[in-house]
Each structure stands twice: as structure tokens, then as C-alpha cells.
Design a protein around this motif. Structure first.
Motif, PDB file in Angstrom:
ATOM      1  N   UNK A   8     -14.674  17.932  40.531  1.00 42.02           N
ATOM      2  CA  UNK A   8     -13.844  16.730  40.531  1.00 42.02           C
ATOM      3  C   UNK A   8     -14.462  15.668  39.631  1.00 42.02           C
ATOM      4  N   UNK A   9     -13.619  14.724  39.190  1.00 39.88           N
ATOM      5  CA  UNK A   9     -14.106  13.592  38.407  1.00 39.88           C
ATOM      6  C   UNK A   9     -13.171  12.409  38.632  1.00 39.88           C
ATOM      7  N   UNK A  11     -10.737  11.346  37.013  1.00 43.07           N
ATOM      8  CA  UNK A  11      -9.343  11.581  36.668  1.00 43.07           C
ATOM      9  C   UNK A  11      -8.669  12.635  37.552  1.00 43.07           C
ATOM     10  N   UNK A  12      -9.399  13.181  38.507  1.00 43.26           N
ATOM     11  CA  UNK A  12      -8.816  14.177  39.410  1.00 43.26           C
ATOM     12  C   UNK A  12      -7.651  13.562  40.182  1.00 43.26           C
ATOM     13  N   UNK A  13      -6.533  14.266  40.200  1.00 45.20           N
ATOM     14  CA  UNK A  13      -5.350  13.795  40.925  1.00 45.20           C
ATOM     15  C   UNK A  13      -5.355  14.361  42.342  1.00 45.20           C
ATOM     16  N   UNK A  14      -5.321  13.474  43.321  1.00 48.69           N
ATOM     17  CA  UNK A  14      -5.235  13.851  44.722  1.00 48.69           C
ATOM     18  C   UNK A  14      -3.839  13.494  45.235  1.00 48.69           C
ATOM     19  N   UNK A  15      -3.305  14.324  46.091  1.00 45.49           N
ATOM     20  CA  UNK A  15      -1.985  14.094  46.661  1.00 45.49           C
ATOM     21  C   UNK A  15      -2.097  13.902  48.165  1.00 45.49           C
ATOM     22  N   UNK A 256      -8.945  21.757  47.634  1.00 45.66           N
ATOM     23  CA  UNK A 256      -9.998  20.938  48.228  1.00 45.66           C
ATOM     24  C   UNK A 256      -9.276  19.870  49.034  1.00 45.66           C
ATOM     25  N   UNK A 257      -9.597  19.786  50.321  1.00 46.62           N
ATOM     26  CA  UNK A 257      -8.854  18.921  51.237  1.00 46.62           C
ATOM     27  C   UNK A 257      -9.772  17.836  51.782  1.00 46.62           C
ATOM     28  N   UNK A 258      -9.266  16.591  51.799  1.00 49.63           N
ATOM     29  CA  UNK A 258     -10.012  15.439  52.300  1.00 49.63           C
ATOM     30  C   UNK A 258      -9.262  14.814  53.462  1.00 49.63           C
ATOM     31  N   UNK A 278      -6.339  18.388  46.449  1.00 51.69           N
ATOM     32  CA  UNK A 278      -6.317  18.604  45.007  1.00 51.69           C
ATOM     33  C   UNK A 278      -6.566  20.090  44.761  1.00 51.69           C
ATOM     34  N   UNK A 279      -5.907  20.683  43.752  1.00 46.70           N
ATOM     35  CA  UNK A 279      -6.100  22.124  43.511  1.00 46.70           C
ATOM     36  C   UNK A 279      -7.533  22.439  43.131  1.00 46.70           C
TER      37      UNK A 279
END
Length: 281
Positions: A8-9, A11-15, A256-258, A278-279
Motif C-alpha cells: 500500500x501507499x 495513493x492506494x484506493x480504499x472502499x 486487504x480489509x481494515x 483494497x484489492x
């Protein structure tokens, strides 16, 4: 999970994929531990809020206040399974917790800096609470290193990083060299590492404030940050950053789940489990 987080960084898109209402008293959530189908969440019920002294009294900057410490066992559908009480006297503030594969490790501290704390273990099946040791400082979170057996902890605002034996003999006490985040909740992440979430509240224009949230991976042997990212996502119901209090990460075969719970029970819509994905890359 460690390998997934390293991809991850900023710019990682989380939904935000799910919002699970917790329809029971949640007070002020603090930390998460994922144990099978249960989520254990610490929370502090404040009965009388601490008040700042005009000048320090006996080394304290505020009164201890009064309250009740809770460790809430919740299923993945958001139902309350058990409410476990933690703490003693003015040490009623439970913090970030960790599951070592057998027990939950949980601190309960006074709700003020430079104070005291009790570190407990809790059996996640029987809910039996055992005192392990006491610390002459506010301990806001603990993690058990599964490679060494040592217990690691953070002080108020995570400005001091500690390590102890499981019986409480202090092994190290070091200043936190990072000033990016105040770690609120940390969990063991395999191979002598921990994943932490937290916020730093910054002043904004026109007397506003802004919660800068983020996640960090640390080496428990050296306290060196191995990877960290900002997390620019906020609760849909408040202005709280998602990593303000409890956080827990897990992986699925593709994601990856938060897990987060940034809002207090007193918020207009109460506390929700807010789950981001995020994938995997």
C-alpha cells in the motif's frame, strides 16, 4: 498481512464496503482484536471527565475523573456477546489490545498522562480476567511479540515506547522518534512486527482542526518504522478520521480489509463498524 500492507501507499484506493451499526452502549471505543468470529473492542465509559488543573498538582496536569472500563465481545454482525469490566479505581481507561493466539492482552490506565496502568490478560473463551503487571505510566496500548514473548506498549500519545517481560520486568523505555502519528491501537503482524493506527490532530484555518490519520508497520526489536501511509478517509457521519481509535487489519484471498470504529456512542448515529477494503496486489 505484513506483505499485503507493504504494497500500500498514499495513493492506494480504499472502499468503504460495509457499515455495521452497534446497537448497544459503546461509550468511547479504543481498540480492536480479531479472534475468530468475534471482535473484541475496548471502550471507556466516562462518568466524570478529568479536568485540567490551573497548575500541575503532584506531577499531574488534570484530575483522574471517574469511569468504567469495558471489553466488549462482538460478533461480526455487530451483536454484543459479552461485556467484561476492566480496571481498578481511577485506572478505568482500557486501551489498544492484542491477541497472542491464546490470551488477549489489555491495559487499563488512568485517563491522564504520566499516571499508572494495569496490564491484564483475558481468556477470549471464558472471559476470565487476570492481572499480569503494573506500570508507573499511562499505557495506552500493548502488543505481545509472539517470537520473543515480550510485551510492548505505548504511553499517552505514544510518545514513549516500552517493552517488558510477561511478568512486567521493564526491558526498555525509549522516546518515539516518529512524530507523524499518535498510535491509538496496535496489533501483532507476524515476524516480530506490529501494525498501528492513529491520528494527529492539526490546526486548520478559521479555528478549525483536522485529523491526519494513518497506519504504520514497526519492527518490535528496533521500533523502526518499516512502512507507513496516510489514511485520508473519514466517518460518513462525523468529521473523525477512520483511524481515530480502534483499527484491525486482516486479509481475504483477494482483499486487504481494515476494521474501524471512529465514532463514539454519543455521536448522532452512534458507533458503527466501518469496514474498508483494497484489492491485494
Amino acid at each position: 498481512m505484513t506483505r499485503a500492507f507493504l504494497t500500500t501507499d498514499r495513493s492506494t484506493a480504499w472502499t468503504l464496503v460495509e457499515r455495521v451499526p452497534l446497537e448497544f452502549p459503546t461509550y468511547h471505543p479504543q481498540g480492536f482484536a480479531l479472534v475468530g468470529e468475534l471482535i473484541f473492542m475496548t471502550s471507556v465509559e466516562v462518568l466524570e471527565a478529568p479536568e485540567k488543573y490551573p497548575e500541575p498538582v503532584d506531577g499531574y496536569d488534570r484530575t483522574p475523573g471517574t469511569g468504567i472500563g469495558h471489553l466488549l465481545a462482538i460478533d461480526r454482525q455487530g451483536r454484543l456477546i459479552e461485556d467484561i469490566r476492566l480496571g481498578e479505581g481511577t485506572a478505568y481507561h482500557p486501551g489498544g489490545l492484542d491477541f497472542d493466539g491464546q490470551d488477549l492482552w489489555v491495559p487499563a490506565a488512568e485517563y491522564r498522562p504520566d499516571s499508572r496502568a494495569i496490564v491484564y490478560t483475558v481468556d477470549p473463551t471464558t472471559y476470565e480476567v487476570s492481572e499480569r503487571f503494573r506500570v508507573n505510566d499511562h499505557v495506552g496500548g500493548v502488543v505481545r511479540d509472539r517470537t520473543t514473548g515480550q510485551v510492548h506498549g505505548v504511553s499517552w500519545g505514544s510518545r514513549t515506547l516500552y517493552s517488558w517481560t510477561p511478568t512486567g520486568r521493564q526491558l526498555s523505555k525509549l522516546a518515539n522518534e516518529s512524530h507523524f502519528l499518535d498510535y491509538q491501537d496496535c496489533s501483532y503482524a507476524a515476524h516480530g512486527k506490529q501494525l498501528c493506527g492513529g491520528v494527529t490532530t492539526l490546526p486548520g484555518p478559521d479555528n478549525t482542526s483536522y485529523d491526519l490519520g494513518g497506519l504504520a508497520l514497526l519492527d518490535l526489536r528496533t521500533n523502526r518504522i518499516l512502512h507507513e501511509i496516510p489514511f485520508p478517509y473519514f466517518s460518513p457521519t462525523t468529521n473523525h478520521n477512520a483511524t481515530r481509535n480502534p483499527v484491525a487489519l486482516e486479509t481475504t484471498p483477494t482483499k486487504l480489509r481494515l476494521y474501524t470504529a471512529p465514532d463514539d456512542g454519543q455521536a448522532p448515529s452512534g458507533t458503527e463498524l466501518q469496514i474498508y477494503e483494497t484489492p491485494l496486489r
